[in-house]
Design a protein around this motif. Sequence first.
Motif, PDB file in Angstrom:
ATOM      1  N   ALA A   7       0.829  -1.205   0.000  1.00  0.00           N
ATOM      2  CA  ALA A   7       0.000   0.000   0.000  1.00  0.00           C
ATOM      3  C   ALA A   7       0.865   1.258   0.000  1.00  0.00           C
ATOM      4  CB  ALA A   7      -0.943  -0.007   1.205  1.00  0.00           C
ATOM      5  N   LEU A   8       1.965   1.232   0.741  1.00  0.00           N
ATOM      6  CA  LEU A   8       2.875   2.383   0.755  1.00  0.00           C
ATOM      7  C   LEU A   8       3.495   2.603  -0.625  1.00  0.00           C
ATOM      8  CD1 LEU A   8       4.612   1.733   4.188  1.00  0.00           C
ATOM      9  CD2 LEU A   8       3.089   3.652   3.632  1.00  0.00           C
ATOM     10  N   VAL A   9       3.923   1.526  -1.269  1.00  0.00           N
ATOM     11  CA  VAL A   9       4.492   1.645  -2.626  1.00  0.00           C
ATOM     12  C   VAL A   9       3.439   2.206  -3.573  1.00  0.00           C
ATOM     13  CG1 VAL A   9       5.393   0.353  -4.605  1.00  0.00           C
ATOM     14  CG2 VAL A   9       6.259  -0.132  -2.307  1.00  0.00           C
ATOM     15  N   ALA A  10       2.209   1.692  -3.482  1.00  0.00           N
ATOM     16  CA  ALA A  10       1.122   2.167  -4.351  1.00  0.00           C
ATOM     17  C   ALA A  10       0.847   3.657  -4.136  1.00  0.00           C
ATOM     18  CB  ALA A  10      -0.138   1.353  -4.107  1.00  0.00           C
ATOM     19  N   ALA A  11       1.122   4.140  -2.918  1.00  0.00           N
ATOM     20  CA  ALA A  11       0.918   5.558  -2.599  1.00  0.00           C
ATOM     21  C   ALA A  11       2.132   6.413  -2.975  1.00  0.00           C
ATOM     22  CB  ALA A  11       0.613   5.717  -1.118  1.00  0.00           C
ATOM     23  N   GLY A  12       3.138   5.794  -3.582  1.00  0.00           N
ATOM     24  CA  GLY A  12       4.308   6.540  -4.044  1.00  0.00           C
ATOM     25  C   GLY A  12       5.465   6.603  -3.073  1.00  0.00           C
ATOM     26  N   ARG A  13       5.394   5.865  -1.962  1.00  0.00           N
ATOM     27  CA  ARG A  13       6.485   5.865  -0.991  1.00  0.00           C
ATOM     28  C   ARG A  13       7.583   4.909  -1.427  1.00  0.00           C
ATOM     29  NH1 ARG A  13       5.484   8.239   4.098  1.00  0.00           N
ATOM     30  NH2 ARG A  13       7.738   8.092   4.154  1.00  0.00           N
ATOM     31  N   VAL A  14       8.819   5.228  -1.074  1.00  0.00           N
ATOM     32  CA  VAL A  14       9.941   4.305  -1.255  1.00  0.00           C
ATOM     33  C   VAL A  14       9.932   3.361  -0.063  1.00  0.00           C
ATOM     34  CG1 VAL A  14      12.452   4.068  -1.363  1.00  0.00           C
ATOM     35  CG2 VAL A  14      11.317   5.954  -2.562  1.00  0.00           C
ATOM     36  N   VAL A  15       9.914   2.063  -0.345  1.00  0.00           N
ATOM     37  CA  VAL A  15       9.925   1.047   0.698  1.00  0.00           C
ATOM     38  C   VAL A  15      11.164   0.195   0.507  1.00  0.00           C
ATOM     39  CG1 VAL A  15       8.717  -0.971   1.628  1.00  0.00           C
ATOM     40  CG2 VAL A  15       7.416   1.040   0.931  1.00  0.00           C
ATOM     41  N   CYS A  16      11.814  -0.136   1.594  1.00  0.00           N
ATOM     42  CA  CYS A  16      13.011  -0.966   1.529  1.00  0.00           C
ATOM     43  C   CYS A  16      12.938  -2.059   2.584  1.00  0.00           C
ATOM     44  CB  CYS A  16      14.275  -0.125   1.686  1.00  0.00           C
ATOM     45  SG  CYS A  16      14.296   0.954   3.144  1.00  0.00           S
ATOM     46  N   VAL A  17      13.809  -3.040   2.433  1.00  0.00           N
ATOM     47  CA  VAL A  17      13.879  -4.146   3.395  1.00  0.00           C
ATOM     48  C   VAL A  17      15.319  -4.327   3.838  1.00  0.00           C
ATOM     49  CG1 VAL A  17      11.810  -5.314   2.509  1.00  0.00           C
ATOM     50  CG2 VAL A  17      14.061  -5.902   1.582  1.00  0.00           C
ATOM     51  N   SER A  76      21.880  -3.017   6.329  1.00  0.00           N
ATOM     52  CA  SER A  76      21.748  -2.091   5.202  1.00  0.00           C
ATOM     53  C   SER A  76      20.356  -2.351   4.625  1.00  0.00           C
ATOM     54  CB  SER A  76      22.850  -2.312   4.165  1.00  0.00           C
ATOM     55  OG  SER A  76      22.774  -3.613   3.598  1.00  0.00           O
ATOM     56  N   PHE A  77      19.938  -1.544   3.671  1.00  0.00           N
ATOM     57  CA  PHE A  77      18.580  -1.665   3.151  1.00  0.00           C
ATOM     58  C   PHE A  77      18.573  -1.568   1.636  1.00  0.00           C
ATOM     59  CE2 PHE A  77      18.269  -0.295   7.474  1.00  0.00           C
ATOM     60  CZ  PHE A  77      17.209  -1.021   7.981  1.00  0.00           C
ATOM     61  N   ARG A  78      17.691  -2.369   1.020  1.00  0.00           N
ATOM     62  CA  ARG A  78      17.503  -2.336  -0.428  1.00  0.00           C
ATOM     63  C   ARG A  78      16.036  -2.032  -0.729  1.00  0.00           C
ATOM     64  NH1 ARG A  78      20.587  -7.726  -2.719  1.00  0.00           N
ATOM     65  NH2 ARG A  78      22.631  -7.214  -1.855  1.00  0.00           N
ATOM     66  N   ALA A  79      15.832  -1.246  -1.791  1.00  0.00           N
ATOM     67  CA  ALA A  79      14.478  -0.913  -2.218  1.00  0.00           C
ATOM     68  C   ALA A  79      13.715  -2.184  -2.581  1.00  0.00           C
ATOM     69  CB  ALA A  79      14.518   0.056  -3.393  1.00  0.00           C
ATOM     70  N   TRP A  80      12.440  -2.190  -2.241  1.00  0.00           N
ATOM     71  CA  TRP A  80      11.558  -3.329  -2.478  1.00  0.00           C
ATOM     72  C   TRP A  80      10.268  -2.835  -3.116  1.00  0.00           C
ATOM     73  CZ3 TRP A  80       6.553  -3.978  -0.799  1.00  0.00           C
ATOM     74  CH2 TRP A  80       6.001  -5.241  -0.955  1.00  0.00           C
ATOM     75  N   ALA A  92      20.194   0.733  -2.926  1.00  0.00           N
ATOM     76  CA  ALA A  92      20.459   1.009  -1.502  1.00  0.00           C
ATOM     77  C   ALA A  92      19.655   2.233  -1.082  1.00  0.00           C
ATOM     78  CB  ALA A  92      21.943   1.256  -1.295  1.00  0.00           C
ATOM     79  N   CYS A  93      19.122   2.194   0.129  1.00  0.00           N
ATOM     80  CA  CYS A  93      18.413   3.366   0.643  1.00  0.00           C
ATOM     81  C   CYS A  93      18.563   3.428   2.159  1.00  0.00           C
ATOM     82  CB  CYS A  93      16.949   3.378   0.215  1.00  0.00           C
ATOM     83  SG  CYS A  93      15.949   2.032   0.801  1.00  0.00           S
ATOM     84  N   THR A  94      18.311   4.605   2.698  1.00  0.00           N
ATOM     85  CA  THR A  94      18.412   4.828   4.144  1.00  0.00           C
ATOM     86  C   THR A  94      17.037   5.201   4.662  1.00  0.00           C
ATOM     87  OG1 THR A  94      20.685   5.600   3.888  1.00  0.00           O
ATOM     88  CG2 THR A  94      19.551   6.163   5.943  1.00  0.00           C
ATOM     89  N   PRO A  95      16.404   4.312   5.424  1.00  0.00           N
ATOM     90  CA  PRO A  95      15.055   4.608   5.916  1.00  0.00           C
ATOM     91  C   PRO A  95      15.055   5.618   7.057  1.00  0.00           C
ATOM     92  CG  PRO A  95      15.823   2.528   6.804  1.00  0.00           C
ATOM     93  CD  PRO A  95      16.881   3.002   5.850  1.00  0.00           C
ATOM     94  N   ARG A  96      13.957   6.341   7.172  1.00  0.00           N
ATOM     95  CA  ARG A  96      13.748   7.250   8.292  1.00  0.00           C
ATOM     96  C   ARG A  96      12.657   6.710   9.210  1.00  0.00           C
ATOM     97  NH1 ARG A  96      18.157   8.385   8.487  1.00  0.00           N
ATOM     98  NH2 ARG A  96      17.502   8.905  10.571  1.00  0.00           N
ATOM     99  N   SER A  97      11.876   5.758   8.702  1.00  0.00           N
ATOM    100  CA  SER A  97      10.848   5.073   9.488  1.00  0.00           C
ATOM    101  C   SER A  97      11.046   3.580   9.269  1.00  0.00           C
ATOM    102  CB  SER A  97       9.447   5.473   9.033  1.00  0.00           C
ATOM    103  OG  SER A  97       9.256   6.861   9.139  1.00  0.00           O
ATOM    104  N   LEU A  98      10.948   2.806  10.355  1.00  0.00           N
ATOM    105  CA  LEU A  98      11.171   1.368  10.252  1.00  0.00           C
ATOM    106  C   LEU A  98      10.035   0.591  10.896  1.00  0.00           C
ATOM    107  CD1 LEU A  98      14.161   2.787  10.780  1.00  0.00           C
ATOM    108  CD2 LEU A  98      14.867   0.436  10.564  1.00  0.00           C
TER     109      LEU A  98
END
Length: 190
Positions: free
Chosen positions: A67-77, A88-92, A113-119
């Motif tokens: 749902a976050l991706v569908a709303a245009g957010r970058v999501v990583c794992v 470390s984190f990769r876009a998903w 690679a990405c750096t999350p601000r919310s986990l």
Amino acid sequence: MKLTERKAALRKAAFAARKTAQARAETSGPAATAHLLALLGERAGPGPVAGYLPIRTEIDPRPAMAALVAAGRVVCVPVVDGPGRPLSFRAWSPGCALMEGAFGAMIPVDGAACTPRSLIVPLLAFDASGGRLGYGGGFYDRTLADLARKAPVLAVGFAYAAQAVETVPREATDVRLDAIVTEAGVRWAQ
């Protein structure tokens, strides 16, 4: 009893409680997802949001992540890069190619690679103060501490309500969560 022994005993009990709760995930999962999306919609800043690809009996955050991706957010794992190191984190995104990483966790093959601000953080047990019991590797503790040194970070535990315990034994290096989301709602750390 030593702290490590108390944590080991709690892990054993927490695995059992989570397994029982996971059997009801068909009904509890959608409610937990709705609460998680509401919290992130209100509190997550503009940066990437880290989720996780569930292993064992972890509650599944993928519906919220999609749902976050569908709303245009970058999501990583998360990606485990080695013992004693932060994650470390990769876009998903839904349907991306995955491969098996450390501890059997799936990770994107080609995610940037990405750096999350919310986990969104997995766990075995949690308490009202934001204490979190994980698997014992310290990966999220190191990661949350490392990220917080650079900029504010929102750490949200995602779990079944049955994973609540009175007290999680804590070491000096254990990082508290800001909130825990379950099918019963949002619990802010006290």
